[in-house]
Design a protein around this motif. Structure first.
Motif, PDB file in Angstrom:
ATOM      1  N   UNK A 130     -42.622  21.587 -20.901  1.00 47.62           N
ATOM      2  CA  UNK A 130     -41.998  22.929 -20.863  1.00 47.62           C
ATOM      3  C   UNK A 130     -40.757  22.829 -21.537  1.00 47.62           C
ATOM      4  N   UNK A 131     -40.161  23.810 -22.412  1.00 49.73           N
ATOM      5  CA  UNK A 131     -38.812  23.674 -22.858  1.00 49.73           C
ATOM      6  C   UNK A 131     -37.882  24.322 -21.886  1.00 49.73           C
ATOM      7  N   UNK A 132     -36.789  23.985 -21.649  1.00 48.70           N
ATOM      8  CA  UNK A 132     -35.870  24.452 -20.531  1.00 48.70           C
ATOM      9  C   UNK A 132     -34.796  25.215 -21.430  1.00 48.70           C
ATOM     10  N   UNK A 133     -34.040  26.224 -20.783  1.00 48.32           N
ATOM     11  CA  UNK A 133     -32.854  26.616 -21.239  1.00 48.32           C
ATOM     12  C   UNK A 133     -31.890  25.506 -21.557  1.00 48.32           C
ATOM     13  N   UNK A 134     -31.697  24.649 -20.554  1.00 50.48           N
ATOM     14  CA  UNK A 134     -30.594  23.495 -20.662  1.00 50.48           C
ATOM     15  C   UNK A 134     -30.940  22.649 -21.969  1.00 50.48           C
ATOM     16  N   UNK A 135     -32.159  22.236 -22.024  1.00 51.33           N
ATOM     17  CA  UNK A 135     -32.628  21.440 -23.185  1.00 51.33           C
ATOM     18  C   UNK A 135     -32.215  22.207 -24.522  1.00 51.33           C
ATOM     19  N   UNK A 136     -32.475  23.445 -24.535  1.00 53.39           N
ATOM     20  CA  UNK A 136     -32.383  24.339 -25.786  1.00 53.39           C
ATOM     21  C   UNK A 136     -30.901  24.412 -26.084  1.00 53.39           C
ATOM     22  N   UNK A 137     -30.127  24.532 -24.962  1.00 51.75           N
ATOM     23  CA  UNK A 137     -28.669  24.375 -25.283  1.00 51.75           C
ATOM     24  C   UNK A 137     -28.166  23.299 -25.696  1.00 51.75           C
ATOM     25  N   UNK A 138     -28.858  22.053 -25.322  1.00 53.26           N
ATOM     26  CA  UNK A 138     -28.214  20.719 -25.953  1.00 53.26           C
ATOM     27  C   UNK A 138     -28.987  20.558 -27.248  1.00 53.26           C
ATOM     28  N   UNK A 139     -29.919  20.908 -27.572  1.00 54.20           N
ATOM     29  CA  UNK A 139     -30.435  20.774 -29.099  1.00 54.20           C
ATOM     30  C   UNK A 139     -29.496  21.749 -29.979  1.00 54.20           C
ATOM     31  N   UNK A 140     -29.275  22.858 -29.477  1.00 56.95           N
ATOM     32  CA  UNK A 140     -28.584  23.833 -30.094  1.00 56.95           C
ATOM     33  C   UNK A 140     -27.098  23.135 -30.411  1.00 56.95           C
ATOM     34  N   UNK A 141     -26.546  22.662 -29.517  1.00 55.46           N
ATOM     35  CA  UNK A 141     -25.100  22.043 -29.706  1.00 55.46           C
ATOM     36  C   UNK A 141     -25.338  20.795 -30.789  1.00 55.46           C
ATOM     37  N   UNK A 142     -26.354  20.171 -30.675  1.00 50.12           N
ATOM     38  CA  UNK A 142     -26.233  18.898 -31.605  1.00 50.12           C
ATOM     39  C   UNK A 142     -26.449  19.730 -33.014  1.00 50.12           C
ATOM     40  N   UNK A 143     -27.337  20.827 -33.019  1.00 54.61           N
ATOM     41  CA  UNK A 143     -27.558  21.375 -34.351  1.00 54.61           C
ATOM     42  C   UNK A 143     -26.198  21.839 -34.888  1.00 54.61           C
ATOM     43  N   UNK A 144     -25.625  22.661 -34.171  1.00 57.56           N
ATOM     44  CA  UNK A 144     -24.159  23.200 -34.580  1.00 57.56           C
ATOM     45  C   UNK A 144     -23.356  21.846 -35.214  1.00 57.56           C
ATOM     46  N   UNK A 145     -23.385  20.830 -34.222  1.00 56.58           N
ATOM     47  CA  UNK A 145     -22.378  19.660 -34.641  1.00 56.58           C
ATOM     48  C   UNK A 145     -23.084  19.071 -35.962  1.00 56.58           C
ATOM     49  N   UNK A 146     -24.231  18.596 -36.289  1.00 51.39           N
ATOM     50  CA  UNK A 146     -24.739  17.997 -37.239  1.00 51.39           C
ATOM     51  C   UNK A 146     -25.217  18.859 -38.615  1.00 51.39           C
ATOM     52  N   UNK A 147     -24.904  19.933 -38.479  1.00 47.67           N
ATOM     53  CA  UNK A 147     -25.306  20.796 -39.753  1.00 47.67           C
ATOM     54  C   UNK A 147     -26.770  21.257 -39.656  1.00 47.67           C
ATOM     55  N   UNK A 148     -27.375  21.326 -38.503  1.00 44.68           N
ATOM     56  CA  UNK A 148     -28.849  21.546 -38.485  1.00 44.68           C
ATOM     57  C   UNK A 148     -28.884  23.097 -38.235  1.00 44.68           C
TER      58      UNK A 148
END
Length: 259
Positions: A1-19
């Motif tokens: 199950x996807x949690x808000x915390x994991x979504x936030x971590x992945x979003x932060x990575x997407x912002x930093x990496x051009x995702x």
């Protein structure tokens, strides 16, 4: 199950990496003769595809970005990338402008200076760029925004109020700030009742006095389009006129409409 915390971590990575990516939805001029042949502007809309999970709706990740203090970085990134693309289209002879979103949570002098610096680096005419103040988080408009908005307008950018009529923002709040455009919320664009018509008529009337343009968003049927034109809206946007699309699709549209 996807949690808000994991979504936030992945979003932060997407912002930093051009995702993150951008979809462009065309905006057209409206008038007594109908719709302009070619788009006069495009709205840059942030998109996020999260690996095998596929596309995450903006209604999910934008609130996460707000709560995690990433939304200003995302808004500036979308401005920078969208402006670079529009500058390239302009250089190819397509006279199209850019509308880009900005959360009301960060309409500050620092944000205004960041916008000005990015546009200067790209050598794009600021007059072809519109900053759309989104409807959330509430409140959408505050008196403290006056200075930063004045700074942006002094450079030539236009200021737009997004989704007007959907929440608590009043016409008096709009009149108190430096504004160039009102975007009528889709719920009003798609309503045919007298109350909706009177509401839009009042915005158009005040727009004539203040120099605002009025854009009807959410045009999805011919009836929606006819109402927007009859009500005096200057621009239109919605799936009837064009869905959000990638760069290649938008380039095909621009080339086809300008033949």
């Amino acid at each position: 199950m996807t949690t808000s915390a994991s979504l936030v971590d992945d979003l932060r990575e997407a912002v930093a990496s051009g995702g993150l990516s951008i979809a462009y939805q065309p905006q057209y001029a409206l008038g007594p003769d109908g719709v302009s042949r070619a788009p006069i502007a495009v709205e840059g809309l942030c998109r996020w595809t999260r690996g095998a999970d596929g596309e995450v709706p903006p209604s999910t990740f934008i609130p996460l970005a707000e709560n995690s203090h990433m939304v200003e970085e995302i808004d500036v990134l979308m401005l920078e990338r969208g402006a670079a693309q529009v500058a390239a289209w302009q250089a190819e002879g397509h006279p199209v402008g850019l509308a880009t979103n900005a959360s009301p949570s960060h309409i500050t002098f620092d944000y205004a200076d960041a916008v000005i610096a990015r546009l200067d680096d790209l050598s794009i005419d600021p007059a072809s760029v519109t900053i759309e103040i989104t409807e959330s988080p509430s409140p959408q408009l505050l008196p403290i925004m006056d200075g930063p908005l004045q700074r942006l307008r002094a450079l030539g950018l236009a200021i737009s109020i997004d989704d007007f009529g959907s929440r608590d923002t009043t016409i008096e709040m709009v009149e108190a700030l430096p504004v160039d455009e009102i975007k009528i919320d889709r719920s009003l664009t798609q309503r045919a009742d007298a109350a909706a018509t009177d509401f839009v008529a009042d915005v158009v009337d005040r727009g004539a006095r203040h120099g605002w343009r009025v854009l009807a968003e959410g045009i999805e049927t011919v009836a929606d389009l006819d109402r927007a034109i009859a009500r005096g809206c200057h621009r239109g946007q919605g799936y009837l006129l064009g869905a959000p699309m990638d760069v290649a699709e938008l380039e095909r549209l621009l080339s086809a409409r300008e033949l």
